[in-house]
Design an enzyme around this catalytic site. Structure first.
Site, PDB file in Angstrom:
ATOM      1  N   ASP A 242      28.276  13.120  50.902  1.00  0.00           N
ATOM      2  CA  ASP A 242      28.670  14.002  49.559  1.00  0.00           C
ATOM      3  C   ASP A 242      30.015  14.907  50.029  1.00  0.00           C
ATOM      4  O   ASP A 242      31.041  14.951  49.412  1.00  0.00           O
ATOM      5  CB  ASP A 242      27.575  15.015  49.331  1.00  0.00           C
ATOM      6  CG  ASP A 242      26.479  14.287  48.433  1.00  0.00           C
ATOM      7  OD1 ASP A 242      26.832  13.114  48.182  1.00  0.00           O
ATOM      8  OD2 ASP A 242      25.280  14.485  48.726  1.00  0.00           O
TER       9      ASP A 242
ATOM     10  N   ASP B 158      20.792  27.246  47.221  1.00  0.00           N
ATOM     11  CA  ASP B 158      22.097  27.021  48.095  1.00  0.00           C
ATOM     12  C   ASP B 158      23.345  27.651  47.456  1.00  0.00           C
ATOM     13  O   ASP B 158      23.933  28.361  47.970  1.00  0.00           O
ATOM     14  CB  ASP B 158      21.918  26.020  49.087  1.00  0.00           C
ATOM     15  CG  ASP B 158      21.042  25.865  50.103  1.00  0.00           C
ATOM     16  OD1 ASP B 158      20.427  26.867  50.373  1.00  0.00           O
ATOM     17  OD2 ASP B 158      20.436  24.694  50.271  1.00  0.00           O
TER      18      ASP B 158
HETATM   19  N1  ARG Z   1      13.931  25.250  49.232  1.00  0.00           N
HETATM   20  C1  ARG Z   1      14.488  25.700  50.529  1.00  0.00           C
HETATM   21  C2  ARG Z   1      15.284  27.011  50.212  1.00  0.00           C
HETATM   22  O1  ARG Z   1      15.620  27.111  49.055  1.00  0.00           O
HETATM   23  C3  ARG Z   1      15.319  24.721  51.345  1.00  0.00           C
HETATM   24  C4  ARG Z   1      16.577  24.246  50.766  1.00  0.00           C
HETATM   25  C5  ARG Z   1      16.975  23.138  51.446  1.00  0.00           C
HETATM   26  N2  ARG Z   1      18.160  22.679  50.971  1.00  0.00           N
HETATM   27  C6  ARG Z   1      18.717  21.216  51.022  1.00  0.00           C
HETATM   28  N3  ARG Z   1      19.878  21.146  50.556  1.00  0.00           N
HETATM   29  N4  ARG Z   1      17.664  20.302  51.278  1.00  0.00           N
HETATM   30  O2  ARG Z   1      15.866  27.622  51.227  1.00  0.00           O
END
Ligand code: ARG
Length: 400
Positions: A14, A124
């Site tokens: 990506d 994120d």
């Molecule tokens: N749900 C977790 C959080 O919000 C993990 C996120 C993981 N990120 C990913 N791109 N898989 O912190």
């Protein structure tokens, strides 16, 4: 001169496609920034080279492992930080650090914007952008996957068309984020919350059901931070790496939960965080020994608030800063040793000692040497229950 954008670059499909995609869509030159937070895997030099091969005008690599451990993981440990009482904030802790480097590199290389590869459905994106907003309010944030509709299929087609150096192996069904504090696995068949996790999801932990004999480990803390393991002096990063290894071998720190995202979605998450879970258990028990009752009780509320703020992307906020001051102050007496047994997926504290201990043997003992004057208890309870007695007299029907 063309404007520049600094892209948080992982080396994966990506963000590799994101380089050209960003350039085409915005006309900006793309600077790739890869931050090592202990995610392991490929070496940073090949990641850097891939960014350049994919069209970045510059590629910056930062080894931030010690910075991550010192500035982000140790505050989380002092806060016994677990979101929804279970998730040790693995990804939530790395985002503000990466954002800090994005803002720094943008400033150093004269970029007017930063970019990240998050979708529009997760936490994120919020964490990156809220952190950048707090550190460099003049920078714009671009999210090619979210804002420029870069889907996975389009990414693969684009990579093939441009001959980008990405081996698109069989599509990994999971979305994985990892660093030295743990590993997060989402999507694929886990999206059905009734489906149990399968063994090959895991990388940091061995199967706890197939565990052999126990290991014992002694962790020495100074003011809330691990400073030695089995008597050997360690840095915060070394403590985490060492405990990932020992606790991971015994399957400690596997978490399977439904989690409330900030954007309103409930999501099914599988985590493994052996060092985080073992260290928090050890640290909490040392606090049980060294913090006075009211302080420990109030701190547990602060911990929940701190975890919520960090989960929600507010690392660089006024409230979080002030809570840190409180938490740091509580840690002055949190020094001493914790002995733990690691086996079958559990990290169990079996011993604790501290020169700052508030445990008083002569008060606690039921044997001879008891210095606790039990005759005082009667009067204490009389006065303690006085409000209950008075209100009961008012509220209870006569004869009840
Ligand atoms: N749900 C977790 C959080 O919000 C993990 C996120 C993981 N990120 C990913 N791109 N898989 O912190």
């Amino acid at each position: 001169m063309a404007e520049r954008v600094v892209l948080a670059y992982s080396g994966g499909l990506d963000t590799s496609v994101g380089i050209g995609w960003l350039q085409d869509a915005t006309g900006k030159e793309v600077v790739a920034l890869a931050v090592d937070v202990g995610q392991g895997g490929e070496d940073m030099d090949s990641i850097r080279q891939r960014a350049l091969d994919c069209g970045a005008v510059e590629a910056v690599v930062v080894d931030a492992k010690d910075e991550f451990a010192n500035d982000f993981l140790m505050p989380a440990l002092k806060a016994n930080a677990l979101y929804q009482k279970r998730y040790p904030l693995v990804s939530a802790l790395s985002r503000p650090l990466i954002a800090r480097h994005l803002a720094r590199v943008a400033q150093e290389l004269g970029a007017d914007s930063v970019a990240h590869g998050c979708t529009g459905k997760g936490n994120d994106q919020v964490r990156f952008e809220a952190a950048v907003a707090a550190l460099a309010p003049g920078l714009a944030c671009i999210a090619p996957i979210r804002d420029l509709a870069l889907t996975r299929d389009k990414a693969i087609a684009y990579a093939e068309e441009k001959g980008l150096p990405i081996q698109q192996s069989k599509k990994n069904p999971y979305s994985i984020d990892k660093n030295v504090w743990g590993r997060a696995v989402e999507t694929g068949f886990l999206e059905e919350p009734w489906n149990g996790p399968v063994e090959d999801l895991y990388e940091y932990t061995a199967d706890p059901a197939a565990d052999g004999p126990a290991d014992e480990v002694t962790i020495t803390f100074a003011e809330g931070v691990p400073v030695a393991i089995d008597g050997e002096v360690v840095s915060p990063l070394e403590a985490v790496v060492r405990l990932n290894e020992i606790a991971g071998r015994h399957g400690v720190g596997r978490i399977d939960m439904v989690e409330d995202r900030l954007v309103g979605i409930k999501s099914r998450e599988v985590y493994e965080a052996p060092a985080a879970i073992a260290l928090i258990a050890a640290h909490e028990e040392l606090e049980n020994l060294t913090l006075e009752r009211d302080l420990g009780r109030f701190k547990r509320d602060v911990e929940a608030e701190w975890s919520n703020l960090v989960y929600d992307g507010l690392w660089f906020s006024g409230l979080k800063r002030s809570l840190d001051v409180f938490i740091d102050d509580t840690q002055k007496s949190v020094s001493g040793d914790i002995r733990m047994t690691l086996q079958g997926g559990r990290a169990t504290v079996t011993g604790r000692r501290s020169v700052q201990s508030l445990y008083d043997f002569s008060l606690a003992t039921y044997d001879t040497g008891d210095s606790f004057d039990q005759s005082q208890a009667k009067g204490f309870i009389e006065i303690w229950s006085l409000p209950s007695k008075i209100s009961a007299r008012r509220d209870l029907a006569p004869g009840e």
